[in-house]
Design a protein around this motif. Structure first.
Motif, PDB file in Angstrom:
ATOM      1  N   PRO A   1       0.827  -1.216   0.000  1.00  0.00           N
ATOM      2  CA  PRO A   1       0.000   0.000   0.000  1.00  0.00           C
ATOM      3  C   PRO A   1       0.854   1.255   0.000  1.00  0.00           C
ATOM      4  N   ARG A   2       0.329   2.292  -0.641  1.00  0.00           N
ATOM      5  CA  ARG A   2       1.107   3.508  -0.841  1.00  0.00           C
ATOM      6  C   ARG A   2       1.291   4.310   0.441  1.00  0.00           C
ATOM      7  N   PHE A   3       0.250   4.384   1.279  1.00  0.00           N
ATOM      8  CA  PHE A   3       0.283   5.230   2.468  1.00  0.00           C
ATOM      9  C   PHE A   3       0.430   4.376   3.730  1.00  0.00           C
ATOM     10  N   THR A   4       1.060   4.963   4.760  1.00  0.00           N
ATOM     11  CA  THR A   4       1.269   4.256   6.020  1.00  0.00           C
ATOM     12  C   THR A   4       0.416   4.815   7.149  1.00  0.00           C
ATOM     13  N   TRP A   5      -0.299   5.885   6.925  1.00  0.00           N
ATOM     14  CA  TRP A   5      -1.145   6.483   7.963  1.00  0.00           C
ATOM     15  C   TRP A   5      -2.438   6.940   7.332  1.00  0.00           C
ATOM     16  N   THR A   6      -3.526   6.705   7.991  1.00  0.00           N
ATOM     17  CA  THR A   6      -4.827   7.140   7.496  1.00  0.00           C
ATOM     18  C   THR A   6      -5.700   7.528   8.674  1.00  0.00           C
ATOM     19  N   ARG A   7      -6.623   8.453   8.423  1.00  0.00           N
ATOM     20  CA  ARG A   7      -7.560   8.903   9.448  1.00  0.00           C
ATOM     21  C   ARG A   7      -8.835   9.345   8.754  1.00  0.00           C
ATOM     22  N   GLY A   8      -9.953   9.045   9.361  1.00  0.00           N
ATOM     23  CA  GLY A   8     -11.239   9.408   8.804  1.00  0.00           C
ATOM     24  C   GLY A   8     -12.142   8.195   8.720  1.00  0.00           C
ATOM     25  N   VAL A   9     -13.443   8.471   8.728  1.00  0.00           N
ATOM     26  CA  VAL A   9     -14.425   7.388   8.723  1.00  0.00           C
ATOM     27  C   VAL A   9     -15.228   7.354   7.437  1.00  0.00           C
ATOM     28  N   SER A  10     -14.993   8.285   6.513  1.00  0.00           N
ATOM     29  CA  SER A  10     -15.726   8.325   5.248  1.00  0.00           C
ATOM     30  C   SER A  10     -14.811   8.899   4.180  1.00  0.00           C
ATOM     31  N   PRO A  11     -15.148   8.703   2.900  1.00  0.00           N
ATOM     32  CA  PRO A  11     -14.305   9.264   1.833  1.00  0.00           C
ATOM     33  C   PRO A  11     -14.160  10.776   1.904  1.00  0.00           C
ATOM     34  N   HIS A  12     -15.122  11.473   2.514  1.00  0.00           N
ATOM     35  CA  HIS A  12     -15.065  12.935   2.586  1.00  0.00           C
ATOM     36  C   HIS A  12     -14.129  13.408   3.682  1.00  0.00           C
ATOM     37  N   THR A  13     -13.976  12.608   4.737  1.00  0.00           N
ATOM     38  CA  THR A  13     -13.128  13.020   5.856  1.00  0.00           C
ATOM     39  C   THR A  13     -11.789  12.281   5.911  1.00  0.00           C
ATOM     40  N   GLN A  14     -11.575  11.346   4.997  1.00  0.00           N
ATOM     41  CA  GLN A  14     -10.367  10.521   5.054  1.00  0.00           C
ATOM     42  C   GLN A  14      -9.142  11.317   4.630  1.00  0.00           C
ATOM     43  N   LYS A  15      -8.058  11.140   5.371  1.00  0.00           N
ATOM     44  CA  LYS A  15      -6.762  11.715   5.042  1.00  0.00           C
ATOM     45  C   LYS A  15      -5.722  10.610   5.091  1.00  0.00           C
ATOM     46  N   GLU A  16      -4.793  10.628   4.128  1.00  0.00           N
ATOM     47  CA  GLU A  16      -3.767   9.589   4.053  1.00  0.00           C
ATOM     48  C   GLU A  16      -2.421  10.238   3.794  1.00  0.00           C
ATOM     49  N   ALA A  17      -1.367   9.599   4.261  1.00  0.00           N
ATOM     50  CA  ALA A  17      -0.010  10.094   4.036  1.00  0.00           C
ATOM     51  C   ALA A  17       0.979   8.967   4.285  1.00  0.00           C
ATOM     52  N   ARG A  18       2.168   9.121   3.726  1.00  0.00           N
ATOM     53  CA  ARG A  18       3.257   8.185   3.994  1.00  0.00           C
ATOM     54  C   ARG A  18       4.153   8.826   5.053  1.00  0.00           C
ATOM     55  N   LEU A  19       3.804   8.580   6.313  1.00  0.00           N
ATOM     56  CA  LEU A  19       4.537   9.169   7.426  1.00  0.00           C
ATOM     57  C   LEU A  19       5.703   8.302   7.880  1.00  0.00           C
ATOM     58  N   ASP A  20       5.613   7.011   7.683  1.00  0.00           N
ATOM     59  CA  ASP A  20       6.631   6.079   8.178  1.00  0.00           C
ATOM     60  C   ASP A  20       7.484   5.604   7.005  1.00  0.00           C
ATOM     61  N   ARG A  21       8.781   5.610   7.188  1.00  0.00           N
ATOM     62  CA  ARG A  21       9.694   5.144   6.141  1.00  0.00           C
ATOM     63  C   ARG A  21      10.960   4.587   6.773  1.00  0.00           C
ATOM     64  N   ALA A  22      11.639   3.757   6.008  1.00  0.00           N
ATOM     65  CA  ALA A  22      12.878   3.134   6.483  1.00  0.00           C
ATOM     66  C   ALA A  22      14.062   3.808   5.801  1.00  0.00           C
ATOM     67  N   LEU A  23      15.033   4.247   6.591  1.00  0.00           N
ATOM     68  CA  LEU A  23      16.228   4.917   6.093  1.00  0.00           C
ATOM     69  C   LEU A  23      17.459   4.111   6.488  1.00  0.00           C
ATOM     70  N   CYS A  24      18.491   4.206   5.669  1.00  0.00           N
ATOM     71  CA  CYS A  24      19.752   3.518   5.979  1.00  0.00           C
ATOM     72  C   CYS A  24      20.900   4.367   5.471  1.00  0.00           C
ATOM     73  N   ASN A  25      22.096   4.044   5.918  1.00  0.00           N
ATOM     74  CA  ASN A  25      23.279   4.727   5.405  1.00  0.00           C
ATOM     75  C   ASN A  25      23.900   3.909   4.279  1.00  0.00           C
ATOM     76  N   MET A  26      24.980   4.412   3.710  1.00  0.00           N
ATOM     77  CA  MET A  26      25.603   3.763   2.551  1.00  0.00           C
ATOM     78  C   MET A  26      26.179   2.403   2.929  1.00  0.00           C
ATOM     79  N   GLU A  27      26.760   2.299   4.128  1.00  0.00           N
ATOM     80  CA  GLU A  27      27.364   1.031   4.523  1.00  0.00           C
ATOM     81  C   GLU A  27      26.314  -0.068   4.624  1.00  0.00           C
ATOM     82  N   TRP A  28      25.152   0.242   5.196  1.00  0.00           N
ATOM     83  CA  TRP A  28      24.090  -0.763   5.323  1.00  0.00           C
ATOM     84  C   TRP A  28      23.570  -1.165   3.942  1.00  0.00           C
TER      85      TRP A  28
END
Length: 552
Positions: free
Chosen positions: A25-52
């Motif tokens: 799924p594209r988004f990691t966070w959602t809020r709302g109970v209907s299509p009119h009030t629903q909000k979605e975003a990708r708030l959570d992500r995994a980061l690493c450095n070059m060595e990893w």
């Protein structure tokens, strides 16, 4: 909020962190109970450095389903999600081989066999693969060995070693420089980075660029036609293969004639007509080869243009013989027109198979044939194509149409009077892939091109075999019945000619009051066909129409 996002992005860049991307799924966070009030975003992500990233090259992230929280869990797999199976990766020529002193002798020995061109390239690929394992060797292993020997010699020289060690050290230094250059060339080719040409070796930069590019292009999950996520590798491959087989298959419309009541292409001048009928020469083949970028992605045979440019004294005569033979009307040799279709994502995180752009990877010898034709057609296009077509025509720029369109809309808005004007926007969906071959053939004939040239062009278009590269592996060959390949040097010019023909048809039928475009609406409803009064079909299931009535 925007300022905090910018500071967070700046912190990621300053810390040298890399976004691992995701599947699911594209988004990691959602809020709302209907299509009119629903909000979605990708708030959570995994980061690493070059060595990893370098240590866990197959590391992947998947967004899991939400259950007791409004956030989706993130699952990180250091070894990837797909099961480790032997990969059927095709042969690829390495530019680093050319720096070895035995390379030219290996090519000469293999090329001496009396075989047709395509089997000879296959035999050379097998020979180079064996030679790479037995003679050229592992570059990183050779680098470590040379470093160890130099370290031992320098410790011995620090204690006053014999004079011959100085000569040995200089020799090992030259070998090490050669190996480092070969490693840099290897990763430069793999990374396909064009910003850095010379200077520092930047091997680590090339290595990391290769890992990131491969990871971004690797897809482990897609939605099918009923919006269900597919993660099984075999089902994914079958889903992609089925889609593109349908895309490149003609629906079988019963229309066979394409004619224009009043408009035609301009007549070719006698000088251009004579130049088109002249036999092709070896000089044109050499110029076409020099015009190619050396390390562009190769076709199914695995040989880049760099191989032919480097080994032309060995392979040039036979390549010219094959290319000129086809241009004189001979059939294309078997498998010369085979094409790999690589899928380039149109969006950062692909969810559907329709979000890929199919790019054809043709063999270099086949490209030499089409580039020779293109070099002649370039002289013809400025006189044959009207000024409204600005792309791929020498002396014109595609951005010119933006200015023209703005001026047209400005004039329409300022128009006064009782009669209004109408602007129609046609979105030709997958126009390259859906172009009908009979319409293309009719267009080439109406351009009054020589019969032999039309025959060669149609042979190049209609005799190809396509094979989808899915995650770097061939998924199965099939034969198309329509469409032209993005990546074939001839395709842009054929498409411009067909667009000119379409423009002529629209203009002619509009002037005659016979145009019967189906269901043009303000909402951009998809058309099943683009039609005219006599049911002439140009693209099957390819167009969207949008009409807007502009009054003062």
């Amino acid at each position: 909020m925007i300022r905090r996002c910018q500071r967070f992005k700046l912190w990621i860049e300053n810390s040298g962190l890399i976004d691992l991307g995701f599947s699911g799924p594209r988004f990691t966070w959602t809020r709302g109970v209907s299509p009119h009030t629903q909000k979605e975003a990708r708030l959570d992500r995994a980061l690493c450095n070059m060595e990893w990233r370098e240590r866990f090259q197959d590391g992947s992230v998947r967004h899991l389903l939400r259950a007791g929280s409004d956030h989706s869990p993130l699952l990180i797999a250091t070894g990837g999600f797909s099961r480790a199976a032997p990969r059927d990766t095709p042969f690829r020529f390495l530019a680093a081989w050319t720096s070895h002193e035995q390379f030219v002798d290996v090519v000469k020995t293999s090329w001496a066999h009396h075989l047709p061109l395509v089997p000879k390239l296959d035999f050379l690929a097998q020979t180079l693969t064996t030679w790479n394992k037995e003679v050229f060797g592992n570059l990183l292993r050779r680098k470590r060995s040379l470093w160890a020997r130099l370290e031992g010699i320098q410790r011995r020289l620090a204690r006053g070693g014999p004079w011959y060690l100085w000569r040995l050290e200089r020799n090992l230094r030259r070998q090490l420089d050669s190996v480092l250059d070969q490693i840099a060339s290897f990763w430069f080719q793999k990374a396909r980075v064009e910003q850095i040409r010379d200077g520092d070796r930047n091997t680590r930069y090339f290595h990391l660029s290769t890992i990131i590019r491969r990871k971004c292009n690797r897809v482990t999950a897609l939605k099918n036609t009923v919006d269900e996520w597919v993660t099984d590798p075999q089902q994914l491959r079958q889903l992609v293969l089925t889609h593109f087989k349908q895309l490149f298959t003609d629906e079988g419309s019963n229309t066979s004639e394409f004619h224009t009541p009043t408009m035609e292409f301009p007549c070719i001048s006698p000088g251009l007509a004579q130049s088109l009928q002249q036999p092709f020469t070896s000089r044109e083949v050499v110029l076409a080869l020099k015009d190619m970028k050396p390390l562009k992605a190769p076709g199914p045979d695995g040989f880049h243009a760099f191989f032919y440019q480097t080994c032309w004294p060995v392979v040039g005569d036979e390549v010219c013989e094959v290319v000129l033979g086809v241009l004189r009307g001979n059939p294309l040799p078997p498998r010369l027109n085979d094409t790999y279709i690589t899928l380039i994502p149109k969006v950062p995180n692909v969810e559907r198979v329709t979000q890929f752009r199919p790019i054809g990877l043709c063999n270099v010898v086949y490209k030499l044939i089409t580039k020779c034709i293109v070099n002649r057609l370039k002289k013809l296009l400025p006189d044959m194509i009207s000024p409204v077509q600005s792309s791929f025509v020498p002396g014109r720029q595609i951005t010119d149409n933006v200015i023209i369109m703005q001026e047209i809309l400005h004039s329409m808005r300022r128009k006064t009077g009782g009669i209004g004007w109408m602007a129609i926007k046609l979105d030709l969906e997958k126009a390259y892939d859906r172009l009908r071959w009979d319409f293309l053939h009719n267009t080439l004939l109406r351009m009054q091109l020589p019969e032999l040239l039309v025959q060669v062009i149609m042979q190049c278009v209609s005799t190809c075999s396509l094979n989808i590269l899915w995650n770097g592996e061939p998924s199965g060959a099939f034969t198309p019945s329509r469409g032209i390949r993005q990546g074939d040097p001839l395709s842009p010019y054929l498409f411009v000619a067909c667009m000119e023909r379409l423009s002529q048809l629209i203009d002619a039928y509009s002037r005659a009051g016979k145009w019967n475009a189906v269901s043009l609406s303000r909402g951009g409803t998809r058309l099943s066909h683009l039609m005219f009064a006599d049911d002439v079909v140009l693209f099957g299931e390819a167009s969207r129409g949008q009409a807007c009535h502009i009054r003062d």
